[in-house]
Design a protein around this motif. Structure first.
Motif, PDB file in Angstrom:
ATOM      1  N   VAL A 170       0.842  -1.196   0.000  1.00 45.05           N
ATOM      2  CA  VAL A 170       0.000   0.000   0.000  1.00 45.05           C
ATOM      3  C   VAL A 170       0.879   1.249   0.000  1.00 45.05           C
ATOM      4  O   VAL A 170       0.666   2.184  -0.779  1.00 45.05           O
ATOM      5  CB  VAL A 170      -0.960   0.005   1.217  1.00 45.05           C
ATOM      6  N   LEU A 171       1.897   1.259   0.846  1.00 39.94           N
ATOM      7  CA  LEU A 171       2.775   2.428   0.937  1.00 39.94           C
ATOM      8  C   LEU A 171       3.643   2.588  -0.309  1.00 39.94           C
ATOM      9  O   LEU A 171       3.826   3.708  -0.800  1.00 39.94           O
ATOM     10  CB  LEU A 171       3.645   2.333   2.192  1.00 39.94           C
ATOM     11  N   ILE A 172       4.149   1.496  -0.849  1.00 38.69           N
ATOM     12  CA  ILE A 172       4.952   1.577  -2.071  1.00 38.69           C
ATOM     13  C   ILE A 172       4.103   2.069  -3.237  1.00 38.69           C
ATOM     14  O   ILE A 172       4.536   2.928  -4.014  1.00 38.69           O
ATOM     15  CB  ILE A 172       5.608   0.215  -2.375  1.00 38.69           C
ATOM     16  N   HIS A 173       2.879   1.571  -3.352  1.00 41.75           N
ATOM     17  CA  HIS A 173       1.985   2.048  -4.412  1.00 41.75           C
ATOM     18  C   HIS A 173       1.654   3.523  -4.230  1.00 41.75           C
ATOM     19  O   HIS A 173       1.573   4.273  -5.199  1.00 41.75           O
ATOM     20  CB  HIS A 173       0.711   1.210  -4.461  1.00 41.75           C
ATOM     21  N   ALA A 174       1.462   3.945  -2.984  1.00 44.88           N
ATOM     22  CA  ALA A 174       1.183   5.362  -2.720  1.00 44.88           C
ATOM     23  C   ALA A 174       2.374   6.228  -3.113  1.00 44.88           C
ATOM     24  O   ALA A 174       2.201   7.318  -3.683  1.00 44.88           O
ATOM     25  CB  ALA A 174       0.837   5.564  -1.243  1.00 44.88           C
ATOM     26  N   LEU A 175       3.580   5.781  -2.821  1.00 40.83           N
ATOM     27  CA  LEU A 175       4.772   6.552  -3.188  1.00 40.83           C
ATOM     28  C   LEU A 175       4.923   6.687  -4.697  1.00 40.83           C
ATOM     29  O   LEU A 175       5.417   7.697  -5.188  1.00 40.83           O
ATOM     30  CB  LEU A 175       6.019   5.897  -2.587  1.00 40.83           C
ATOM     31  N   HIS A 176       4.483   5.700  -5.435  1.00 41.41           N
ATOM     32  CA  HIS A 176       4.549   5.763  -6.897  1.00 41.41           C
ATOM     33  C   HIS A 176       3.400   6.563  -7.500  1.00 41.41           C
ATOM     34  O   HIS A 176       3.569   7.181  -8.544  1.00 41.41           O
ATOM     35  CB  HIS A 176       4.526   4.354  -7.491  1.00 41.41           C
ATOM     36  N   VAL A 193      11.226   3.046   7.684  1.00 43.87           N
ATOM     37  CA  VAL A 193      11.507   3.828   6.478  1.00 43.87           C
ATOM     38  C   VAL A 193      12.658   3.182   5.695  1.00 43.87           C
ATOM     39  O   VAL A 193      12.636   3.171   4.466  1.00 43.87           O
ATOM     40  CB  VAL A 193      11.816   5.294   6.849  1.00 43.87           C
ATOM     41  N   ASP A 194      13.636   2.631   6.384  1.00 45.89           N
ATOM     42  CA  ASP A 194      14.746   1.946   5.701  1.00 45.89           C
ATOM     43  C   ASP A 194      14.246   0.748   4.900  1.00 45.89           C
ATOM     44  O   ASP A 194      14.759   0.460   3.816  1.00 45.89           O
ATOM     45  CB  ASP A 194      15.796   1.484   6.709  1.00 45.89           C
ATOM     46  N   PHE A 195      13.257   0.038   5.420  1.00 40.05           N
ATOM     47  CA  PHE A 195      12.664  -1.088   4.696  1.00 40.05           C
ATOM     48  C   PHE A 195      12.055  -0.601   3.381  1.00 40.05           C
ATOM     49  O   PHE A 195      12.276  -1.200   2.332  1.00 40.05           O
ATOM     50  CB  PHE A 195      11.585  -1.755   5.557  1.00 40.05           C
ATOM     51  N   LEU A 196      11.305   0.503   3.426  1.00 40.80           N
ATOM     52  CA  LEU A 196      10.707   1.037   2.202  1.00 40.80           C
ATOM     53  C   LEU A 196      11.779   1.508   1.227  1.00 40.80           C
ATOM     54  O   LEU A 196      11.660   1.312   0.018  1.00 40.80           O
ATOM     55  CB  LEU A 196       9.755   2.188   2.543  1.00 40.80           C
ATOM     56  N   LYS A 217      13.148  -1.284  -0.688  1.00 36.76           N
ATOM     57  CA  LYS A 217      12.191  -1.819  -1.655  1.00 36.76           C
ATOM     58  C   LYS A 217      12.058  -0.933  -2.898  1.00 36.76           C
ATOM     59  O   LYS A 217      11.342  -1.278  -3.826  1.00 36.76           O
ATOM     60  CB  LYS A 217      10.805  -1.980  -1.012  1.00 36.76           C
ATOM     61  N   LEU A 218      12.744   0.202  -2.907  1.00 34.08           N
ATOM     62  CA  LEU A 218      12.650   1.150  -4.018  1.00 34.08           C
ATOM     63  C   LEU A 218      14.027   1.399  -4.637  1.00 34.08           C
ATOM     64  O   LEU A 218      14.534   2.513  -4.618  1.00 34.08           O
ATOM     65  CB  LEU A 218      12.034   2.471  -3.529  1.00 34.08           C
ATOM     66  N   PRO A 219      14.663   0.364  -5.217  1.00 28.51           N
ATOM     67  CA  PRO A 219      16.002   0.544  -5.789  1.00 28.51           C
ATOM     68  C   PRO A 219      15.940   1.141  -7.195  1.00 28.51           C
ATOM     69  O   PRO A 219      14.880   1.184  -7.822  1.00 28.51           O
ATOM     70  CB  PRO A 219      16.533  -0.886  -5.838  1.00 28.51           C
ATOM     71  N   GLY A 220      17.059   1.580  -7.682  1.00 26.97           N
ATOM     72  CA  GLY A 220      17.184   1.999  -9.072  1.00 26.97           C
ATOM     73  C   GLY A 220      16.732   3.415  -9.344  1.00 26.97           C
ATOM     74  O   GLY A 220      16.145   4.096  -8.508  1.00 26.97           O
ATOM     75  N   ASN A 221      17.030   3.854 -10.573  1.00 22.58           N
ATOM     76  CA  ASN A 221      16.722   5.225 -10.985  1.00 22.58           C
ATOM     77  C   ASN A 221      15.233   5.499 -11.099  1.00 22.58           C
ATOM     78  O   ASN A 221      14.775   6.603 -10.832  1.00 22.58           O
ATOM     79  CB  ASN A 221      17.399   5.536 -12.320  1.00 22.58           C
ATOM     80  N   ARG A 222      14.461   4.513 -11.514  1.00 24.91           N
ATOM     81  CA  ARG A 222      13.023   4.748 -11.724  1.00 24.91           C
ATOM     82  C   ARG A 222      12.281   5.022 -10.415  1.00 24.91           C
ATOM     83  O   ARG A 222      11.158   5.514 -10.411  1.00 24.91           O
ATOM     84  CB  ARG A 222      12.382   3.593 -12.467  1.00 24.91           C
ATOM     85  N   ASN A 223      12.869   4.666  -9.283  1.00 27.22           N
ATOM     86  CA  ASN A 223      12.245   4.886  -7.985  1.00 27.22           C
ATOM     87  C   ASN A 223      12.828   6.088  -7.231  1.00 27.22           C
ATOM     88  O   ASN A 223      12.549   6.256  -6.046  1.00 27.22           O
ATOM     89  CB  ASN A 223      12.390   3.644  -7.115  1.00 27.22           C
ATOM     90  N   ALA A 224      13.635   6.892  -7.899  1.00 30.01           N
ATOM     91  CA  ALA A 224      14.305   8.012  -7.214  1.00 30.01           C
ATOM     92  C   ALA A 224      13.303   8.966  -6.590  1.00 30.01           C
ATOM     93  O   ALA A 224      13.462   9.395  -5.451  1.00 30.01           O
ATOM     94  CB  ALA A 224      15.214   8.744  -8.194  1.00 30.01           C
ATOM     95  N   ARG A 225      12.265   9.329  -7.315  1.00 29.32           N
ATOM     96  CA  ARG A 225      11.247  10.245  -6.785  1.00 29.32           C
ATOM     97  C   ARG A 225      10.562   9.663  -5.546  1.00 29.32           C
ATOM     98  O   ARG A 225      10.310  10.343  -4.573  1.00 29.32           O
ATOM     99  CB  ARG A 225      10.208  10.553  -7.860  1.00 29.32           C
TER     100      ARG A 225
END
Length: 164
Positions: free
Chosen positions: A120-126, A148-151, A154-162
């Motif tokens: 839910v939180l990862i989808h919200a961040l995207h 927050v470190d766990f999240l 879970k968001l590696p790479g350039n596409r998840n920078a935002r």
């Protein structure tokens, strides 16, 4: 507990297996259906006639509620209520009139058709504007539900920078 109270406790909808495991025999479910106490949302899914809403829509399309639409299930803070329903169908077919999110990677809610808190939180961040997503993450992190470190991991790479 009667079948209506059970469904109300479950957000207004439940699968047949959940009804049977709660002790409601098939004949009891059929009697409640005939009496108009419950309605068949689709094969294997029953709900209250006046409730169900987002959860009923998710069960009807074999999807999971996620992002801003799942915030009430986890009692997360939000700035605004969801205008459109956010669903993760888990298959390629999108549900008309909803915002479709990606796959679910973490354990889901134990009894509601809702994605797990991490998803839910990862989808919200995207999906959401930065401030709205930050409010949801802050609520979960402050309560100790997620780190927050766990999240961040879970968001590696350039596409998840935002999102990071």
């Amino acid at each position: 507990m009667d079948i209506e109270a059970f469904l109300r406790h479950r957000g207004g909808v439940a699968r047949t297996a959940a009804l049977h495991s709660a002790g409601f025999a098939r004949t009891r479910v059929d009697q409640a259906l005939a009496a108009g106490q419950v309605v068949r949302v689709r094969r294997g899914v029953y709900g209250l006639p006046t409730e169900g809403g987002v959860l009923g829509l998710a069960l009807q399309h074999n999807a999971l509620v996620t992002c801003l639409s799942a915030a009430p299930a986890y009692q997360l803070w939000t700035l605004e209520k969801a205008g459109m329903v956010h669903l993760s169908p888990g298959h390629k077919k999108t549900v008309p009139g909803t915002l479709t999110h990606g796959r679910i990677l973490h354990p889901v809610h134990p009894w509601l058709p809702v994605a797990g808190l991490a998803d839910v939180l990862i989808h919200a961040l995207h999906c959401l504007p930065v401030l709205e997503a930050l409010v949801m993450v802050q609520c979960a992190a402050q309560r100790g539900d997620v780190a927050v470190d766990f999240l961040r991991r879970k968001l590696p790479g350039n596409r998840n920078a935002r999102s990071r």
